[in-house]
Every structure is written in structure tokens, then in C-alpha cells.
Design an enzyme around this catalytic site. Structure first.
Site, PDB file in Angstrom:
ATOM      1  N   LYS A 116       0.827  -1.205   0.000  1.00  0.00           N
ATOM      2  CA  LYS A 116       0.000   0.000   0.000  1.00  0.00           C
ATOM      3  C   LYS A 116       0.860   1.254   0.000  1.00  0.00           C
ATOM      4  CE  LYS A 116      -1.344   2.467   3.271  1.00  0.00           C
ATOM      5  NZ  LYS A 116      -1.817   3.063   4.542  1.00  0.00           N
ATOM      6  N   ASP A 134      -6.456   1.152   1.402  1.00  0.00           N
ATOM      7  CA  ASP A 134      -6.416   1.367   2.848  1.00  0.00           C
ATOM      8  C   ASP A 134      -7.794   1.023   3.419  1.00  0.00           C
ATOM      9  OD1 ASP A 134      -8.063   3.431   2.062  1.00  0.00           O
ATOM     10  OD2 ASP A 134      -6.845   5.034   2.939  1.00  0.00           O
TER      11      ASP A 134
END
Length: 207
Positions: A116, A134
Site C-alpha cells: 500500500k 487502505d
């Protein structure tokens, strides 16, 4: 729901969507993103305003861990994160003269840097098409039926990449984050003004 409709409505809501982390240098974005794990962007920006005024990449690599910890304490997991920041600074100076390279394999080898974080950094610094998943993106994707509740973060990312045009990935990432942060919130989402309510899997629940 057609991807064209999702894109159209998100463009109306967030035409100027961008990363809300403050940074002026490439390594500052990397550091801020590492700090943002389990922490709000607002809190991170408050902390980095102090951190970046005190340390550049070289100074950070030589800083005392306890001093870093004191500054970033409010970000949570500050002991680990202080170690990550110092180690990242050391590695970047040693390997790339302090610069953040356009190299996914290298970035993901850095302490505290996962997929991420890497997606956020590469997307914003080098315009690499990417969707960083997220908690906000996960929640929106699941509620809109773009992913399933049992899906891993990587599975959600792959499903979004498959369903959404590659040229829109980076922009949509920011828009989905903002939509989840300000509209499709975890608690008391703004369902009455949601353009996607008919597609929501939780519209009949008391959320």
C-alpha cells in the site's frame, strides 16, 4: 455498477482529489506514508511539520531514535515507526543518495514499507498507475459490491484493478479514499446524499 458511472460521480464529488499528506520532497512522502499506518493524515501532517523542520534525510539517518520517538509519539506504534524512519533514511542515502527510486522491489524491501505504501509513493511521485487499498478504500469497495467482506487487501486491489480503467487507477484511489473518509464513513455514513446508494450492500442496515 458500471465503472463509467463510478468515475463520473466521483469526479463530481472530488474533481481535484490528491494525496492529503503534506510533503515537498520525495522522501518526505515516503516517510509520511509510513507514519500514516493506523493514523490519520491530519495527525501525520501535524507531526511531520515538526519532524521535517528538524531533520532532512541526512540528519534523520543519524538521529537518535529516542528523539525521533518523542516527535512521532502521537502517531502510534512510535517505537517501531522511529526505527523504520531511521532505517529508511540510512538505506536511501546508502543506495540512492537519499532519493526515492522508481523501483517497487527495492521500496518494498525497506522496513515498514508494504504494498500500500509503495503504491502511494510510486503513484504520486512517478505517475505509476496504482490503487493503494487502505481502510477507506476497502470499506467503499465492499459496500459497493466491488469486493467481498472476506477479501484480503491484495484481493480487493486486484478486483479494483480488473474492474476499473488503468488510466484512472491513481486518480480513483485518491477519490475513493476521500469518499470513504468524508462520505462513506465507517460510522454514520452520509447515505442520504450518496450517489451510489442503490448499489450499496449495506443500505438496509443500521450503519
Amino acid at each position: 455498477m458500471k465503472s463509467s458511472y463510478l468515475i463520473e460521480e466521483l469526479d463530481k464529488l472530488y474533481p481535484d482529489a490528491r494525496c492529503e499528506l503534506n510533503y515537498t520532497k520525495d522522501y518526505e512522502l515516503l516517510i509520511a506514508t509510513v507514519l500514516s499506518a493506523q493514523c490519520t493524515d491530519k495527525r501525520v501532517n501535524s507531526v511531520t511539520s515538526i519532524l521535517f523542520s528538524k531533520y532532512d534525510i541526512n540528519a534523520l539517518s543519524k538521529a537518535n531514535l529516542k528523539d525521533i520517538e518523542r516527535i512521532i509519539r502521537s502517531c502510534g506504534s512510535y517505537t517501531k515507526k522511529a526505527y523504520y524512519l531511521k532505517s529508511i533514511a540510512e538505506r536511501l542515502i546508502s543506495d540512492y543518495n537519499g532519493k526515492v527510486p522508481n523501483n517497487r522491489e527495492y521500496l518494498e524491501s525497506l522496513p515498514g514499507v508494504g504494498r500500500k505504501t509503495c503504491n502511494v509513493v510510486l503513484s504520486n511521485l512517478y505517475d505509476v498507475p496504482a490503487i493503494a487499498v487502505d481502510t477507506h478504500v476497502s470499506r467503499v469497495a465492499i459496500r459497493l459490491g466491488l469486493a467481498s467482506k472476506d477479501d484480503s487487501v491484495l484481493t480487493i486491489e486486484k478486483k479494483l484493478m480488473k474492474k476499473l480503467p488503468k488510466k484512472n487507477w491513481s486518480r480513483l484511489h485518491h477519490q475513493l479514499v476521500l469518499f470513504g473518509r468524508y462520505n462513506c464513513k465507517a460510522i454514520k455514513p452520509n447515505c442520504k446524499e450518496c450517489p451510489f446508494i442503490e448499489y450499496c450492500k449495506e443500505k438496509n442496515k443500521n450503519i
